[in-house]
Design a protein around this motif. Sequence first.
Motif, PDB file in Angstrom:
ATOM      1  N   TYR A   1      -3.009  -8.910   9.609  1.00 37.30           N
ATOM      2  CA  TYR A   1      -3.464  -7.543   9.400  1.00 37.30           C
ATOM      3  C   TYR A   1      -4.048  -6.961  10.673  1.00 37.30           C
TER       4      TYR A   1
ATOM      5  N   GLN B   1       0.841  -1.200   0.000  1.00 42.30           N
ATOM      6  CA  GLN B   1       0.000   0.000   0.000  1.00 42.30           C
ATOM      7  C   GLN B   1       0.871   1.243   0.000  1.00 42.30           C
TER       8      GLN B   1
ATOM      9  N   ARG C   1       4.371  -5.578   7.593  1.00 43.34           N
ATOM     10  CA  ARG C   1       4.280  -4.411   6.700  1.00 43.34           C
ATOM     11  C   ARG C   1       5.596  -4.136   5.965  1.00 43.34           C
TER      12      ARG C   1
ATOM     13  N   LYS D   1      -4.634   7.485   6.736  1.00 44.11           N
ATOM     14  CA  LYS D   1      -3.616   6.487   7.099  1.00 44.11           C
ATOM     15  C   LYS D   1      -3.801   5.221   6.255  1.00 44.11           C
ATOM     16  N   ALA D   2      -5.036   4.789   6.067  1.00 44.67           N
ATOM     17  CA  ALA D   2      -5.298   3.592   5.263  1.00 44.67           C
ATOM     18  C   ALA D   2      -4.839   3.797   3.823  1.00 44.67           C
TER      19      ALA D   2
ATOM     20  N   MET E   1      -2.083   1.675   4.910  1.00 47.38           N
ATOM     21  CA  MET E   1      -2.985   0.664   5.457  1.00 47.38           C
ATOM     22  C   MET E   1      -2.967   0.671   6.977  1.00 47.38           C
ATOM     23  N   GLN E   2      -1.802   0.386   7.565  1.00 49.22           N
ATOM     24  CA  GLN E   2      -1.658   0.332   9.027  1.00 49.22           C
ATOM     25  C   GLN E   2      -0.174   0.232   9.326  1.00 49.22           C
TER      26      GLN E   2
ATOM     27  N   SER F   1      -6.408   0.356  10.692  1.00 50.44           N
ATOM     28  CA  SER F   1      -5.743   1.620  10.364  1.00 50.44           C
ATOM     29  C   SER F   1      -5.631   2.542  11.568  1.00 50.44           C
ATOM     30  N   GLU F   2      -6.595   2.467  12.485  1.00 48.66           N
ATOM     31  CA  GLU F   2      -6.561   3.321  13.678  1.00 48.66           C
ATOM     32  C   GLU F   2      -5.362   2.991  14.567  1.00 48.66           C
TER      33      GLU F   2
ATOM     34  N   ALA G   1      -7.926   8.274  10.034  1.00 52.64           N
ATOM     35  CA  ALA G   1      -7.855   6.825   9.803  1.00 52.64           C
ATOM     36  C   ALA G   1      -7.955   6.508   8.317  1.00 52.64           C
TER      37      ALA G   1
ATOM     38  N   ARG H   1      -4.609   7.983  17.129  1.00 52.35           N
ATOM     39  CA  ARG H   1      -4.363   7.333  15.847  1.00 52.35           C
ATOM     40  C   ARG H   1      -2.861   7.027  15.761  1.00 52.35           C
TER      41      ARG H   1
ATOM     42  N   THR I   1       0.696   6.132  14.101  1.00 47.45           N
ATOM     43  CA  THR I   1       1.393   6.402  12.838  1.00 47.45           C
ATOM     44  C   THR I   1       2.787   5.773  12.884  1.00 47.45           C
TER      45      THR I   1
END
Lengths: 400, 400
Positions: free
Chosen positions: B71, A106, A248, B266-267, B271-272, B74-75, B263, B100, B102
């Motif tokens: 997986y 992504q 990731r 970020k996605a 994605m995350q 995203s949060e 969120a 959130r 990052t």
Amino acid sequence: MTAPEPFRFPIAARYAGMESSPLKDIFALAARPDVVSFAGGIPDPALFELADVQAAYDWVLTHHGARALQYGVSEGELELREQAARRVSRHLPTTAEQIRITSGSQEGLFVAAQAMLEPGDTVLVESPTYLAAVQAFSVHGARMLGVETDDEGVVPEALEQAIREHHPKFVYLIPTFQNPTGRTMPLARRRAVAEVLLRTGTALVEDDPYGALSFTGTTYPAIASLPGMAERTLLMNSMSKLMAPGVRIGWIRAQGPMLDTLAVAKAAISMQSSVVDQLTVARYLEVCDLDAHVARVSAVYRERRDAMSAALAPVLPAGAHVTRPEGGMFLWAALGEGFDAQSMLAEAVAAGVAYLPGWSFFADSPDRSTMRLSFVTHAPEVIQSAIARLGEVVAAHGGR
Amino acid sequence: MTAPEPFRFPIAARYAGMESSPLKDIFALAARPDVVSFAGGIPDPALFELADVQAAYDWVLTHHGARALQYGVSEGELELREQAARRVSRHLPTTAEQIRITSGSQEGLFVAAQAMLEPGDTVLVESPTYLAAVQAFSVHGARMLGVETDDEGVVPEALEQAIREHHPKFVYLIPTFQNPTGRTMPLARRRAVAEVLLRTGTALVEDDPYGALSFTGTTYPAIASLPGMAERTLLMNSMSKLMAPGVRIGWIRAQGPMLDTLAVAKAAISMQSSVVDQLTVARYLEVCDLDAHVARVSAVYRERRDAMSAALAPVLPAGAHVTRPEGGMFLWAALGEGFDAQSMLAEAVAAGVAYLPGWSFFADSPDRSTMRLSFVTHAPEVIQSAIARLGEVVAAHGGR
């Protein structure tokens, strides 16, 4: 006296109205414990090589701990770029200098978009295509146009016409075990597509997260590896589907000055990917037999593909078209005229089965009768009974 | 016959001409083994709590391995958002839902820019400010304007005038142990700045990666924690300077509908963040005493700040101004009229010492006599001799 208005942050137009998404609601529904979900492309965690991954983390922190915890470089750690180059070189000679590490595919797609796209640009994609790629491009203000596909992928004549008409900044393709359809472009089609791109001077973003997950033993050369294509292709790979999504780690293979732009863009976005994770994946690729692991995973996925194909055949309506992928994670069903997969979903979930409605994978002109079904997460017997329940919902909607 | 032109990827205007940067060249120079570099904000790896970090990775993979490799969302993972909320709540009541995650502060800045900025928008920043933030905003097409600062940070009257004149999308501030100057806004100044932002209805991006690294024991409340400010501030924290940069974990504290936009952005971007790293940082924050670790690190950094301040005092020219930070990593020297820190750098490197020329930290109107010196990487005796060599270079340039 009235209460003061609450402050509202300014929201850029690219995210206006995107606070919630129908897909997020679907995934929330699908996550209910009483629902068998085919919605997400979620690897079966029972197949993770947890001991190998844990050993790799442990080795890195034991032998290169201070380095793993320190800042790295935007290009990515050398050991990982070497391992990535070694894998890519199976089809396309590649050096570590031609690899840029990203935090999963992504981020690779987002970095590519950052590097190339201006608002108003056009990007040509397969119809249907991977929805999160569409999002990464769309938030850069690009206009997404879907190009006609058949069972062998994008149709070269349609691609050439669209390129000549719309002058896209690049073309985005997933040639092998495509998301969402599971389709694969045969070699002849890859050559025909490469000729179109060469003739029209067009750049390619080639996304290959699934290519190694082959059920037949056949793997396909990346379009990037065809004559003349390496210099105009950003080839993306990911460890998410082969090793583990949670780490990731992915990469972009490129050449020429674009490599510098990709590094600058990566630096602006996230400085660098986790050094711990990068060194761990490098160690894993060095000492573990990823091919053997992928072969084991593919054998399991193949059984599940078979189970889903067999279960679907008797329950789909007469005019339905369903793919039988040679690899990857997804199968695509078009129920045909009169069906709307989105409006059927609530009933399916009530019956304990979830899928992803296909409309979301179209850049334009969605076929609303389509659905994407991931066959990789559940065991064959779970698939069989869940698809049988789905069949009842389909029958109630369309008759047969 | 002529060889065909090599293919050139299209490059977006935001990255045009950025294939190489003078800073990259400086960091390459500074990395030479014979050079003592004060250029980067590089924690001393000898201070990493490697055993604790390794134990946290091991615990996560032993107890939550399958989840760590799968997986996430995203949060960000709930455990980490809870730990982050606990830390932020020391000054500002915060729930896990308001956090959130990052991939480091850099991605936090980029996510904030994605969420809010349109091409042509104005962002007001301190003059000087953190250059990588400027880049994250600039690649979104924003116009960066530097606002006058003094030894207490941004000047409220100048800020208000700039807001009224330029209608910025947001103001970006690093109130505590600022990068590059090391300056801290006292509480009264924070209040005055908050009043300006409230009066003018302006959003704030508050970057606080260094605030915990206090040499006096005094910590400062975030501007976000002042009355009325929480709803209009994105507060950014990072584990890079407190635990380890290599794990790339930071967070944004926000409230209201903006949380959903963050969120979604970020996605689209990545994605995350690495689930392994997120769960590991959560575990580390749960079982390790980060405050005690930060206190040990700060004590060492304080000694080094003292060593650098003491070494600089006798070698700087008469008109020079140098900061004496109460915390953080950086010290800022303005040599004064007639000096150009960029043009002196080659000689400094030849003498075995490197710094970052200050011009790169100005959004506009750079003071070219300035330099940023990180005091955290080297031991006091190394600092003393390197600064003495730097003094000789300065003396040769300006006389005293």
